[in-house]
Scaffold this motif. Structure first.
Motif, PDB file in Angstrom:
ATOM      1  N   MET A 126       0.851  -1.335   0.000  1.00 32.80           N
ATOM      2  CA  MET A 126       0.247   0.279  -0.225  1.00 32.80           C
ATOM      3  C   MET A 126       1.255   1.325  -0.179  1.00 32.80           C
ATOM      4  N   ASP A 127       1.942   1.119   0.603  1.00 30.10           N
ATOM      5  CA  ASP A 127       2.945   2.185   1.110  1.00 30.10           C
ATOM      6  C   ASP A 127       3.887   2.898  -0.538  1.00 30.10           C
ATOM      7  N   ARG A 128       4.231   1.386  -1.316  1.00 31.41           N
ATOM      8  CA  ARG A 128       3.669   1.876  -2.429  1.00 31.41           C
ATOM      9  C   ARG A 128       2.851   2.134  -3.422  1.00 31.41           C
ATOM     10  N   LEU A 129       1.843   1.931  -3.474  1.00 35.13           N
ATOM     11  CA  LEU A 129       0.965   2.507  -3.921  1.00 35.13           C
ATOM     12  C   LEU A 129       1.108   3.349  -4.220  1.00 35.13           C
ATOM     13  N   VAL A 130       0.851   4.782  -2.729  1.00 35.23           N
ATOM     14  CA  VAL A 130       0.853   5.579  -2.225  1.00 35.23           C
ATOM     15  C   VAL A 130       2.124   6.509  -2.900  1.00 35.23           C
ATOM     16  N   LYS A 131       3.168   6.142  -3.329  1.00 31.47           N
ATOM     17  CA  LYS A 131       3.912   6.586  -3.517  1.00 31.47           C
ATOM     18  C   LYS A 131       4.293   6.733  -5.147  1.00 31.47           C
ATOM     19  N   ARG A 132       3.738   5.627  -5.880  1.00 31.06           N
ATOM     20  CA  ARG A 132       3.018   5.577  -7.691  1.00 31.06           C
ATOM     21  C   ARG A 132       2.593   6.654  -7.819  1.00 31.06           C
ATOM     22  N   SER A 133       1.145   6.807  -6.745  1.00 33.79           N
ATOM     23  CA  SER A 133       0.007   7.712  -6.781  1.00 33.79           C
ATOM     24  C   SER A 133       0.772   8.976  -7.071  1.00 33.79           C
ATOM     25  N   ASP A 134       1.036   9.148  -6.566  1.00 33.01           N
ATOM     26  CA  ASP A 134       2.125  10.912  -5.912  1.00 33.01           C
ATOM     27  C   ASP A 134       2.835  10.708  -7.534  1.00 33.01           C
ATOM     28  N   GLY A 135       3.491  10.208  -7.705  1.00 33.85           N
ATOM     29  CA  GLY A 135       4.645  10.386  -8.852  1.00 33.85           C
ATOM     30  C   GLY A 135       3.357  10.166  -9.635  1.00 33.85           C
ATOM     31  N   GLN A 156      -4.299  14.900 -11.507  1.00 33.66           N
ATOM     32  CA  GLN A 156      -3.258  15.751 -10.505  1.00 33.66           C
ATOM     33  C   GLN A 156      -4.199  15.859  -9.067  1.00 33.66           C
ATOM     34  N   THR A 157      -5.070  16.276  -8.889  1.00 34.93           N
ATOM     35  CA  THR A 157      -5.361  17.019  -8.011  1.00 34.93           C
ATOM     36  C   THR A 157      -6.389  15.687  -7.452  1.00 34.93           C
ATOM     37  N   LEU A 158      -7.532  15.179  -7.801  1.00 34.68           N
ATOM     38  CA  LEU A 158      -7.745  14.373  -7.643  1.00 34.68           C
ATOM     39  C   LEU A 158      -6.767  12.771  -6.924  1.00 34.68           C
ATOM     40  N   MET A 159      -6.021  12.966  -7.684  1.00 32.19           N
ATOM     41  CA  MET A 159      -4.923  11.659  -7.356  1.00 32.19           C
ATOM     42  C   MET A 159      -4.041  11.609  -6.253  1.00 32.19           C
ATOM     43  N   GLU A 160      -4.118  13.038  -6.067  1.00 31.65           N
ATOM     44  CA  GLU A 160      -3.339  13.585  -4.806  1.00 31.65           C
ATOM     45  C   GLU A 160      -4.335  13.662  -3.756  1.00 31.65           C
ATOM     46  N   ASP A 161      -5.596  13.687  -4.017  1.00 31.21           N
ATOM     47  CA  ASP A 161      -6.467  13.575  -2.680  1.00 31.21           C
ATOM     48  C   ASP A 161      -6.200  11.966  -2.609  1.00 31.21           C
ATOM     49  N   GLU A 162      -6.608  11.697  -3.323  1.00 27.65           N
ATOM     50  CA  GLU A 162      -6.511   9.522  -3.207  1.00 27.65           C
ATOM     51  C   GLU A 162      -5.810   9.045  -2.668  1.00 27.65           C
ATOM     52  N   LYS A 186      -3.162  10.719  -0.636  1.00 30.46           N
ATOM     53  CA  LYS A 186      -3.666  11.369   0.958  1.00 30.46           C
ATOM     54  C   LYS A 186      -4.833   9.998   1.226  1.00 30.46           C
ATOM     55  N   ALA A 187      -5.840  10.106   0.640  1.00 28.23           N
ATOM     56  CA  ALA A 187      -6.905   9.064   1.222  1.00 28.23           C
ATOM     57  C   ALA A 187      -5.930   8.057   2.264  1.00 28.23           C
ATOM     58  N   TRP A 188      -5.920   6.990   0.726  1.00 24.15           N
ATOM     59  CA  TRP A 188      -4.521   6.033   0.825  1.00 24.15           C
ATOM     60  C   TRP A 188      -3.706   5.652   2.428  1.00 24.15           C
ATOM     61  N   ASP A 189      -3.450   7.156   2.138  1.00 25.64           N
ATOM     62  CA  ASP A 189      -2.056   7.397   3.078  1.00 25.64           C
ATOM     63  C   ASP A 189      -2.934   7.187   4.522  1.00 25.64           C
ATOM     64  N   SER A 190      -3.580   7.947   5.011  1.00 27.08           N
ATOM     65  CA  SER A 190      -4.286   8.610   6.050  1.00 27.08           C
ATOM     66  C   SER A 190      -4.989   7.015   6.537  1.00 27.08           C
ATOM     67  N   SER A 226     -14.751   7.253  10.774  1.00 31.05           N
ATOM     68  CA  SER A 226     -15.088   7.049   8.751  1.00 31.05           C
ATOM     69  C   SER A 226     -16.696   6.975   8.526  1.00 31.05           C
ATOM     70  N   VAL A 227     -17.245   6.005   9.024  1.00 28.11           N
ATOM     71  CA  VAL A 227     -18.880   6.048   8.949  1.00 28.11           C
ATOM     72  C   VAL A 227     -18.960   7.231   9.138  1.00 28.11           C
ATOM     73  N   PHE A 228     -19.027   7.838  10.904  1.00 33.93           N
ATOM     74  CA  PHE A 228     -19.729   9.220  10.768  1.00 33.93           C
ATOM     75  C   PHE A 228     -18.902  10.518   9.989  1.00 33.93           C
ATOM     76  N   VAL A 229     -18.209  10.521   9.331  1.00 35.12           N
ATOM     77  CA  VAL A 229     -17.882  11.380   8.391  1.00 35.12           C
ATOM     78  C   VAL A 229     -18.666  11.317   7.061  1.00 35.12           C
ATOM     79  N   LYS A 230     -18.635  10.337   6.714  1.00 37.21           N
ATOM     80  CA  LYS A 230     -19.796  10.128   5.312  1.00 37.21           C
ATOM     81  C   LYS A 230     -20.442  10.504   5.669  1.00 37.21           C
ATOM     82  N   GLU A 231     -21.631  10.367   6.796  1.00 38.48           N
ATOM     83  CA  GLU A 231     -22.727  10.478   7.145  1.00 38.48           C
ATOM     84  C   GLU A 231     -22.922  11.993   7.506  1.00 38.48           C
TER      85      GLU A 231
END
Length: 183
Positions: free
Chosen positions: A1-10, A58-64, A66-70, A126-131
């Protein structure tokens, strides 16, 4: 997952570089196609649209990322830690009584409980935020409808009273019909 986050940022960064390159092409289009510049504005519009799309991507991928990372990555780390602690606890319980440090088992059990509580808390948050987001969107949509309604109602009232005023003035004209004009 960490590598996916880095690749997505790249990949997001690559989208940004390509967007800048395409936008800069618009500066040279007129010179490049100087023999016939009729289609240059349309060409530039397409390049600008593509650049804008790539920036959005770019913005959407960065947001995604960050969401994966956190989110997912942290959950995976907690799960890993919980499993490591479970293995550690099993190892401690397999040791003879005399080889254990006082409170060592309790410390690992407490860490396991905290990890599991943290996972549950993260899920609940996560559920609360979505609601909350869903409720905000519903409220936002309702305010749009309310604005539409009061504007339509106000315009309808204006038409109604304008017609009533016009009728009032017509009746007055009818009543004033018999007044002498001095002709």
């Amino acid at each position: 997952m960490d590598r996916l986050v880095k690749r997505s940022d790249g990949v997001a960064a690559d989208h940004a570089r390509l967007a800048v390159s395409l936008a800069s092409l618009t500066e040279t289009s007129s010179d490049t196609y100087a023999t016939d510049t009729n289609d240059v504005p349309l060409l530039n519009d397409g390049l600008v649209a593509m650049s804008k799309h790539l920036r959005t991507t770019q913005t959407l991928m960065e947001d995604e990322s960050k969401a994966w990372d956190s989110g997912v990555l942290e959950d995976l780390k907690r799960q890993r830690d919980a499993l490591n602690n479970e293995t550690k606890l099993a190892g401690l319980r397999a040791k003879p009584e005399g080889l254990l440090k006082p409170g060592e088992v309790e410390k690992v059990v407490e860490a396991i409980i905290k990890d599991k509580e943290s996972i549950v808390d993260q899920h609940n948050r996560s559920v609360f935020v979505k609601e909350c987001i869903r409720d905000e969107l519903i409220y936002f949509q309702q305010t749009q409808y309310q604005v539409s309604r009061w504007n339509q109602d106000w315009a309808q009232e204006r038409v109604k009273y304008s017609e009533m005023l016009a009728d009032n003035w017509r009746r007055l004209l009818d009543e004033l019909e018999g007044m002498p004009l001095g002709d």
